[in-house]
Design an enzyme around this catalytic site. Structure first.
Site, PDB file in Angstrom:
ATOM      1  N   GLN A 155      32.851  35.258  39.452  1.00  0.00           N
ATOM      2  CA  GLN A 155      33.382  36.563  39.024  1.00  0.00           C
ATOM      3  C   GLN A 155      33.017  36.819  37.558  1.00  0.00           C
ATOM      4  O   GLN A 155      33.223  35.962  36.697  1.00  0.00           O
ATOM      5  CB  GLN A 155      34.910  36.601  39.219  1.00  0.00           C
ATOM      6  CG  GLN A 155      35.526  37.961  38.983  1.00  0.00           C
ATOM      7  CD  GLN A 155      35.059  39.019  39.979  1.00  0.00           C
ATOM      8  OE1 GLN A 155      34.776  38.724  41.137  1.00  0.00           O
ATOM      9  NE2 GLN A 155      34.966  40.258  39.530  1.00  0.00           N
TER      10      GLN A 155
ATOM     11  N   LYS B 270      39.142  39.871  47.205  1.00  0.00           N
ATOM     12  CA  LYS B 270      38.032  39.215  47.906  1.00  0.00           C
ATOM     13  C   LYS B 270      38.555  38.097  48.808  1.00  0.00           C
ATOM     14  O   LYS B 270      38.141  37.951  49.955  1.00  0.00           O
ATOM     15  CB  LYS B 270      37.021  38.668  46.875  1.00  0.00           C
ATOM     16  CG  LYS B 270      36.233  39.778  46.173  1.00  0.00           C
ATOM     17  CD  LYS B 270      35.364  39.292  45.011  1.00  0.00           C
ATOM     18  CE  LYS B 270      34.698  40.496  44.333  1.00  0.00           C
ATOM     19  NZ  LYS B 270      33.840  40.182  43.211  1.00  0.00           N
TER      20      LYS B 270
ATOM     21  N   ASP C  51      26.211  37.866  45.890  1.00  0.00           N
ATOM     22  CA  ASP C  51      26.335  38.992  44.962  1.00  0.00           C
ATOM     23  C   ASP C  51      24.993  39.704  44.778  1.00  0.00           C
ATOM     24  O   ASP C  51      24.942  40.854  44.314  1.00  0.00           O
ATOM     25  CB  ASP C  51      26.768  38.475  43.576  1.00  0.00           C
ATOM     26  CG  ASP C  51      28.215  38.781  43.241  1.00  0.00           C
ATOM     27  OD1 ASP C  51      28.752  39.764  43.791  1.00  0.00           O
ATOM     28  OD2 ASP C  51      28.793  38.042  42.421  1.00  0.00           O
TER      29      ASP C  51
HETATM   30  N1  GUN Z   1      32.474  41.938  38.100  1.00  0.00           N
HETATM   31  C1  GUN Z   1      32.528  43.262  38.376  1.00  0.00           C
HETATM   32  N2  GUN Z   1      31.930  43.520  39.548  1.00  0.00           N
HETATM   33  C2  GUN Z   1      31.493  42.330  40.039  1.00  0.00           C
HETATM   34  C3  GUN Z   1      30.819  41.947  41.222  1.00  0.00           C
HETATM   35  O1  GUN Z   1      30.443  42.758  42.088  1.00  0.00           O
HETATM   36  N3  GUN Z   1      30.576  40.620  41.359  1.00  0.00           N
HETATM   37  C4  GUN Z   1      30.933  39.710  40.429  1.00  0.00           C
HETATM   38  N4  GUN Z   1      30.628  38.427  40.650  1.00  0.00           N
HETATM   39  N5  GUN Z   1      31.569  40.028  39.320  1.00  0.00           N
HETATM   40  C5  GUN Z   1      31.852  41.336  39.127  1.00  0.00           C
END
Ligand code: GUN
Length: 294
Positions: A97, A53, A120
């Site tokens: 996350q 990311k 998100d």
């Molecule tokens: N953990 C697994 N997929 C995601 C996601 O798309 N966003 C976040 N914040 N955590 C995750």
């Protein structure tokens, strides 16, 4: 007949290039899109996702205000940090996350993020907007899958979409998106309580698998010519790899590709789209911010 392989990596590159162009235009007007990714602890998969990311943020010319915190961080410390980021007008997106360490209440943390910075799309306000069809941030993985289907010209209207998995991150929002008039699909959600899974998957024109388990779907469970979207990211120990593991999805790719019309590989299918849609949402947030302050 062998399925067309959906090249998520190159479609994500197209999306990211488009975002980068718009970022450079926005910067000329004095706004630099800025995202804060919060990582708590060192779960290996999370560390890898967060680094992907952050790399994409840099490539798009965005500001990266990410924060990496130790496993011992308290819930209150995270909530205070989010409050500061909510109030900071130079930050357009906040992402925590998941999963978080078990001593932290994930819902409490997610719900403390301002819905206008929730890139998100996990905050209940954005989930509600998704349900009712109001404008809001769409969860990155399901939204990325709709982009893959559009780019591959897969017809969705009147088609049977079967989603395997009912998570808040993928399964549920995926089903809600395909239900929208825009996609106009007939949607079925299967999960661990579903009896005779293959009765459902065999009817799918579009089969989206997010079960988190390798080989959930095998060739005999797929309708000839279906579009198969594999959301799984499973780490299989493999001593021939430098990392000590290889990635595999939730679908038996080798068998499935002989029956399906379209299929996403793992890696290189859905994964890159998740990151592309995250920077797309961050750009959108910065544009919303600019429109409100003009
Ligand atoms: N953990 C697994 N997929 C995601 C996601 O798309 N966003 C976040 N914040 N955590 C995750």
């Amino acid at each position: 007949m062998s399925a067309k392989i959906i090249d998520g990596k190159s479609i994500a590159a197209e999306v990211k290039a488009d975002v980068a162009k718009k970022v450079s235009e926005l910067k000329k007007s004095g706004v630099t899109p800025c995202l804060a990714v919060i990582l708590v602890g060192n779960n290996p998969a999370s560390v890898s996702y967060v680094s992907g990311k952050r790399k994409a943020l840099a490539e798009a010319g965005m500001e990266d205000r990410s924060i990496e915190l130790p496993e011992s961080t308290t819930e209150q410390e995270i909530l205070s940090l989010i409050q500061k980021l909510n109030e900071d007008k130079t930050v357009h997106g906040i992402l925590v996350q998941l999963p978080l360490p078990s001593h932290i209440d994930e819902k409490k943390v997610t719900n403390s993020i301002s819905p206008e910075k929730d890139v998100d799309g996990f905050h209940p306000v954005n989930v509600g907007r998704l349900v009712t069809g109001e404008k809001g941030f769409l969860p990155c993985t399901p939204n990325g899958i709709t982009v893959l289907l559009k780019k591959m010209n897969v017809e969705t209207s009147g088609k049977n979409v079967v989603v395997v998995g009912r998570s808040n991150i993928v399964g549920k929002p995926m089903a809600l998106l395909m239900l929208r008039k825009e996609f106009n699909s007939t949607v079925t959600i299967c999960h661990t309580g579903t009896k005779n899974l293959s009765d459902y998957t065999k009817k799918a024109d579009i089969l989206i698998v997010a079960s988190g388990r390798p080989n959930t779907v095998t060739a005999d469970m797929i309708k000839e010519g279906a579009a198969v979207i594999d959301v799984g990211v499973n780490r299989i120990p493999d001593s021939t790899k430098k990392s000590g593991f290889r990635l595999c999805g939730d679908v038996d790719f080798e068998g499935a590709k002989e029956v399906a019309g379209f299929i996403t590989p793992v890696p290189g299918g859905v994964g890159p789209m998740t990151i592309a849609m995250l920077i797309f949402n961050t750009l959108e947030s910065a544009e919303n911010f600019k429109a409100q302050n003009d």
